[in-house]
Scaffold this active site. Structure first.
Site, PDB file in Angstrom:
ATOM      1  N   GLY A  55       0.774  -1.230   0.000  1.00  0.00           N
ATOM      2  CA  GLY A  55       0.000   0.000   0.000  1.00  0.00           C
ATOM      3  C   GLY A  55       0.806   1.281   0.000  1.00  0.00           C
ATOM      4  O   GLY A  55       0.234   2.376   0.029  1.00  0.00           O
ATOM      5  N   GLN A  56       2.149   1.173  -0.048  1.00  0.00           N
ATOM      6  CA  GLN A  56       2.974   2.399  -0.013  1.00  0.00           C
ATOM      7  C   GLN A  56       2.754   3.214  -1.285  1.00  0.00           C
ATOM      8  O   GLN A  56       2.856   2.693  -2.396  1.00  0.00           O
ATOM      9  CB  GLN A  56       4.454   2.033   0.134  1.00  0.00           C
ATOM     10  CG  GLN A  56       5.347   3.264   0.326  1.00  0.00           C
ATOM     11  CD  GLN A  56       6.791   2.903   0.650  1.00  0.00           C
ATOM     12  OE1 GLN A  56       7.142   1.724   0.814  1.00  0.00           O
ATOM     13  NE2 GLN A  56       7.635   3.905   0.748  1.00  0.00           N
ATOM     14  N   VAL A 105       3.952   6.791  -1.361  1.00  0.00           N
ATOM     15  CA  VAL A 105       5.011   7.803  -1.448  1.00  0.00           C
ATOM     16  C   VAL A 105       6.346   7.089  -1.236  1.00  0.00           C
ATOM     17  O   VAL A 105       6.536   6.397  -0.224  1.00  0.00           O
ATOM     18  CB  VAL A 105       4.816   8.928  -0.400  1.00  0.00           C
ATOM     19  CG1 VAL A 105       6.022   9.868  -0.400  1.00  0.00           C
ATOM     20  CG2 VAL A 105       3.536   9.710  -0.684  1.00  0.00           C
ATOM     21  N   HIS A 138       8.231   6.144   5.599  1.00  0.00           N
ATOM     22  CA  HIS A 138       7.575   6.962   6.620  1.00  0.00           C
ATOM     23  C   HIS A 138       6.784   6.089   7.576  1.00  0.00           C
ATOM     24  O   HIS A 138       6.165   5.110   7.176  1.00  0.00           O
ATOM     25  CB  HIS A 138       6.647   8.002   5.995  1.00  0.00           C
ATOM     26  CG  HIS A 138       5.740   7.440   4.944  1.00  0.00           C
ATOM     27  ND1 HIS A 138       6.165   7.169   3.664  1.00  0.00           N
ATOM     28  CD2 HIS A 138       4.440   7.071   4.999  1.00  0.00           C
ATOM     29  CE1 HIS A 138       5.160   6.671   2.972  1.00  0.00           C
ATOM     30  NE2 HIS A 138       4.107   6.585   3.761  1.00  0.00           N
TER      31      HIS A 138
HETATM   32  P1  5GP Z   1       1.667   5.588   2.162  1.00  0.00           P
HETATM   33  O1  5GP Z   1       0.446   5.213   1.396  1.00  0.00           O
HETATM   34  O2  5GP Z   1       2.858   5.742   1.244  1.00  0.00           O
HETATM   35  O3  5GP Z   1       1.950   4.740   3.364  1.00  0.00           O
HETATM   36  O4  5GP Z   1       1.349   7.003   2.793  1.00  0.00           O
HETATM   37  C1  5GP Z   1       1.642   8.208   2.155  1.00  0.00           C
HETATM   38  C2  5GP Z   1       1.051   9.293   3.035  1.00  0.00           C
HETATM   39  O5  5GP Z   1       1.579  10.524   2.595  1.00  0.00           O
HETATM   40  C3  5GP Z   1      -0.475   9.407   2.927  1.00  0.00           C
HETATM   41  O6  5GP Z   1      -1.053   9.252   4.223  1.00  0.00           O
HETATM   42  C4  5GP Z   1      -0.712  10.770   2.328  1.00  0.00           C
HETATM   43  O7  5GP Z   1      -1.816  11.404   2.886  1.00  0.00           O
HETATM   44  C5  5GP Z   1       0.581  11.503   2.634  1.00  0.00           C
HETATM   45  N1  5GP Z   1       0.970  12.487   1.646  1.00  0.00           N
HETATM   46  C6  5GP Z   1       0.940  12.351   0.301  1.00  0.00           C
HETATM   47  N2  5GP Z   1       1.444  13.453  -0.300  1.00  0.00           N
HETATM   48  C7  5GP Z   1       1.785  14.293   0.714  1.00  0.00           C
HETATM   49  C8  5GP Z   1       2.351  15.598   0.729  1.00  0.00           C
HETATM   50  O8  5GP Z   1       2.645  16.200  -0.318  1.00  0.00           O
HETATM   51  N3  5GP Z   1       2.579  16.159   1.946  1.00  0.00           N
HETATM   52  C9  5GP Z   1       2.256  15.526   3.115  1.00  0.00           C
HETATM   53  N4  5GP Z   1       2.502  16.154   4.253  1.00  0.00           N
HETATM   54  N5  5GP Z   1       1.722  14.290   3.128  1.00  0.00           N
HETATM   55  C10 5GP Z   1       1.483  13.686   1.941  1.00  0.00           C
END
Ligand code: 5GP
Ligand code: ZN
Length: 128
Positions: free
Chosen positions: A89-90, A92, A96
């Site tokens: 599900g990643q 970005v 993080h």
């Molecule tokens: P993943 O799905 O990769 O675990 O989570 C990515 C997280 O990054 C999501 O919760 C999303 O809301 C957050 N996110 C995506 N783009 C940005 C951004 O440009 N700035 C910030 N602060 N959070 C972001």
């Protein structure tokens, strides 16, 4: 290639907390009030490719942010977790940790928490 939003944020100093190797800032699309991300300062997608020192820096900041969120938002619980890889599900590509404050009644039945990544298997307490 799209620039990394997390690297941009770190470069701009737009963080709520930081140490030598990690930084924290609000999630841009929070699933609950106070949803916070804790990231390594170094751009690396894979949480497991981080050094132990980077992982430790993330955990230290996670503890600090948990205390801040407890004071600012008064949640009754937290979810903490990392999506490692697209199939998990990643979305970005900069590792993080999600720190997600939870509140009474924010979902009808919170049982299972992160087990809901696989909805068909989440419920194991049927009949309880
Ligand atoms: P993943 O799905 O990769 O675990 O989570 C990515 C997280 O990054 C999501 O919760 C999303 O809301 C957050 N996110 C995506 N783009 C940005 C951004 O440009 N700035 C910030 N602060 N959070 C972001
Ligand atoms: Zn990055």
């Amino acid at each position: 290639m799209k620039p990394c939003p997390f690297c941009a944020r770190i470069a701009a100093g737009d963080v709520v907390a930081e140490n030598d190797l990690a930084a924290a800032f609000p999630d841009g699309f929070p699933v609950s009030p106070g949803h916070t991300l804790i990231v390594p300062k170094r751009h690396e997608a894979d949480f497991f490719a981080l050094s132990v020192e980077e992982q430790e820096a993330i955990h230290v900041l996670t503890r600090i942010e948990k205390e801040r969120l407890a004071g600012e938002y008064g949640p009754s619980a937290f979810n903490v977790g990392v999506n490692v890889g697209a199939d998990a599900g990643q979305t970005v590509g900069h590792a993080h940790m999600h720190l997600i404050p939870r509140y009474p009644g924010d979902v009808e039945d919170p049982r299972g928490g992160i087990r809901w990544i696989i909805p068909d298997k989440a419920v194991y307490w049927q009949g309880d």
